[in-house]
Design a protein around this motif. Structure first.
Motif, mmCIF file in Angstrom:
data_model
loop_
_atom_site.group_PDB
_atom_site.id
_atom_site.type_symbol
_atom_site.label_atom_id
_atom_site.label_comp_id
_atom_site.label_asym_id
_atom_site.label_seq_id
_atom_site.Cartn_x
_atom_site.Cartn_y
_atom_site.Cartn_z
ATOM 1 N N PRO A 254 29.899 14.147 81.944
ATOM 2 C CA PRO A 254 30.754 12.788 82.387
ATOM 3 C C PRO A 254 30.932 12.025 81.004
ATOM 4 C CG PRO A 254 28.841 13.129 83.822
ATOM 5 C CD PRO A 254 28.502 14.096 82.669
ATOM 6 N N GLN A 255 30.248 12.311 79.850
ATOM 7 C CA GLN A 255 30.252 11.466 78.835
ATOM 8 C C GLN A 255 31.774 11.840 78.081
ATOM 9 O OE1 GLN A 255 26.802 13.352 77.941
ATOM 10 N NE2 GLN A 255 25.857 11.726 77.576
ATOM 11 N N VAL A 256 32.434 10.711 77.792
ATOM 12 C CA VAL A 256 33.719 10.625 77.100
ATOM 13 C C VAL A 256 33.646 10.044 76.015
ATOM 14 C CG1 VAL A 256 35.943 10.339 77.558
ATOM 15 C CG2 VAL A 256 34.751 10.968 79.550
ATOM 16 N N PHE A 257 34.411 10.755 74.725
ATOM 17 C CA PHE A 257 34.653 10.158 73.529
ATOM 18 C C PHE A 257 35.655 9.066 73.587
ATOM 19 C CE2 PHE A 257 32.380 13.956 72.557
ATOM 20 C CZ PHE A 257 31.429 13.539 71.280
ATOM 21 N N ALA A 258 35.693 8.162 72.712
ATOM 22 C CA ALA A 258 36.771 7.340 72.652
ATOM 23 C C ALA A 258 38.036 7.737 72.519
ATOM 24 C CB ALA A 258 36.567 6.195 71.364
ATOM 25 N N SER A 259 38.159 8.961 72.089
ATOM 26 C CA SER A 259 39.653 9.863 72.056
ATOM 27 C C SER A 259 40.017 10.337 73.387
ATOM 28 C CB SER A 259 39.248 11.158 71.202
ATOM 29 O OG SER A 259 38.403 11.828 71.615
ATOM 30 N N GLY A 260 39.252 10.085 74.428
ATOM 31 C CA GLY A 260 39.434 10.514 75.577
ATOM 32 C C GLY A 260 38.935 11.800 75.985
ATOM 33 N N ASP A 261 38.607 12.632 74.624
ATOM 34 C CA ASP A 261 37.925 14.098 75.206
ATOM 35 C C ASP A 261 36.622 13.851 75.757
ATOM 36 O OD1 ASP A 261 39.747 15.731 73.577
ATOM 37 O OD2 ASP A 261 39.543 14.307 72.122
ATOM 38 N N PRO A 262 36.327 14.841 76.759
ATOM 39 C CA PRO A 262 35.068 14.906 77.381
ATOM 40 C C PRO A 262 34.118 15.700 76.491
ATOM 41 C CG PRO A 262 36.279 16.555 78.427
ATOM 42 C CD PRO A 262 37.116 15.785 77.657
ATOM 43 N N ALA A 263 32.651 15.278 76.507
ATOM 44 C CA ALA A 263 31.721 16.039 75.901
ATOM 45 C C ALA A 263 31.448 17.348 76.538
ATOM 46 C CB ALA A 263 30.503 15.100 75.629
ATOM 47 N N ARG A 264 31.598 18.329 75.819
ATOM 48 C CA ARG A 264 31.328 19.584 76.612
ATOM 49 C C ARG A 264 30.447 20.594 75.841
ATOM 50 N NH1 ARG A 264 37.364 20.784 76.718
ATOM 51 N NH2 ARG A 264 37.170 20.002 78.824
ATOM 52 N N PHE A 265 30.012 21.605 76.201
ATOM 53 C CA PHE A 265 29.337 22.635 75.479
ATOM 54 C C PHE A 265 29.552 24.102 76.404
ATOM 55 C CE2 PHE A 265 25.844 20.691 77.875
ATOM 56 C CZ PHE A 265 25.296 21.561 78.730
ATOM 57 N N PHE A 266 29.181 25.189 75.679
ATOM 58 C CA PHE A 266 29.392 26.413 76.166
ATOM 59 C C PHE A 266 28.166 27.257 76.048
ATOM 60 C CE2 PHE A 266 33.234 25.102 74.240
ATOM 61 C CZ PHE A 266 34.208 25.511 75.185
ATOM 62 N N VAL A 267 27.763 27.896 77.251
ATOM 63 C CA VAL A 267 26.545 28.551 77.215
ATOM 64 C C VAL A 267 26.993 30.292 77.317
ATOM 65 C CG1 VAL A 267 24.317 28.950 78.357
ATOM 66 C CG2 VAL A 267 25.539 26.722 78.467
ATOM 67 N N ARG A 268 26.183 30.855 76.429
ATOM 68 C CA ARG A 268 26.422 32.352 76.544
ATOM 69 C C ARG A 268 25.136 33.256 76.382
ATOM 70 N NH1 ARG A 268 27.574 31.234 71.078
ATOM 71 N NH2 ARG A 268 26.527 32.525 69.567
ATOM 72 N N ARG A 269 25.098 34.368 76.784
ATOM 73 C CA ARG A 269 23.697 35.173 76.889
ATOM 74 C C ARG A 269 23.776 35.725 75.410
ATOM 75 N NH1 ARG A 269 20.319 36.566 80.833
ATOM 76 N NH2 ARG A 269 18.846 38.241 80.256
#
Length: 234
Positions: free
Chosen positions: A28-43
């Motif tokens: 739910p965290q959003v940068f001032a640019s409007g981009d959401p904070a996200r990450f990827f998970v891989r095995r």
């Protein structure tokens, strides 16, 4: 993604999508640019890799008034956290065992909380910090013990802040104007009534010579006055 339970992300309300060998977790965290904070998970064999593929650096770059500071800000924030997140080539990456996924997850959330709410210091604040750093170096060369940001209670019961204590001398920096002069006079006189063994030094901005001359004459009744330019030159 085989071998990974995404329930723990879904239960906390995060948006999770699966793409190839990756889970994409959007917080739910959003940068001032409007981009959401996200990450990827891989095995990765028996481990899992949390990786943002540079999305955090890109979002922060778009959010800052000085985009070139993004790398410095991210490195600084990571230094403040007790985490195993690595930052290389603009990318955040965090290997983890399956039983430590929750720990890695919290580390990313803690970092995103700091980055999405980051407010760069104003140019005035940066200038003030640079002045205080110059004064600190000047004092360290001349006194045995220099302590920044000290407080002493005056006879009135009020706590008064001073920029530095250098041995038995209390030191402040000030710009010459009537308001600063009045505040300095009141606090020095108040503290003197309790600590009569202290000396007081005021390093005064002398970029405006007329104001410096006027205010320094008044302040010299309670403290030793040193022009800031003279301090820099010494």
């Amino acid at each position: 993604m085989v071998g990974f339970d995404k329930t723990q992300f879904l239960q906390q309300g995060f948006h999770v999508t699966e793409r190839g060998q990756h889970l994409i977790v959007t917080t739910p965290q959003v940068f001032a640019s409007g981009d959401p904070a996200r990450f990827f998970v891989r095995r990765d064999f028996d481990n899992f890799i949390f990786d943002d593929y540079g999305s955090t650096h890109n979002a922060l770059t778009l959010s800052l008034p000085n985009p070139g500071k993004a790398t410095e800000v991210m490195s600084s924030m990571l230094d403040k956290l007790d985490s195993r997140i690595e930052f290389e080539h603009f990318t955040l990456i965090r290997p983890t065992k399956s039983n430590q996924i929750g720990v890695a997850f919290r580390e990313f959330l803690d970092l995103y909380a700091m980055l999405t709410t980051y407010q760069p210091k104003s140019s005035h604040h940066q200038e003030s910090m640079a002045i205080l750093e110059n004064i600190y170096r000047f004092l360290k060369e001349r006194y045995n013990d220099v302590i920044p940001k000290v407080k002493y209670k005056g006879l009135s019961g009020l706590n008064h802040k001073f920029s530095f204590q250098a041995d038995n001398t209390l030191v402040d920096f000030a710009h010459p104007n009537g308001q600063s002069t009045g505040a300095l006079l009141r606090k020095i006189q108040d503290v003197k009534l309790v600590y009569n063994d202290f000396k007081f030094n005021i390093i005064l901005d002398d970029s405006n010579q007329r104001k410096f001359d006027s205010e320094s004459r008044i302040l010299s009744s309670v403290a030793n006055i040193r022009p800031y330019s003279l301090m820099l030159a010494s």
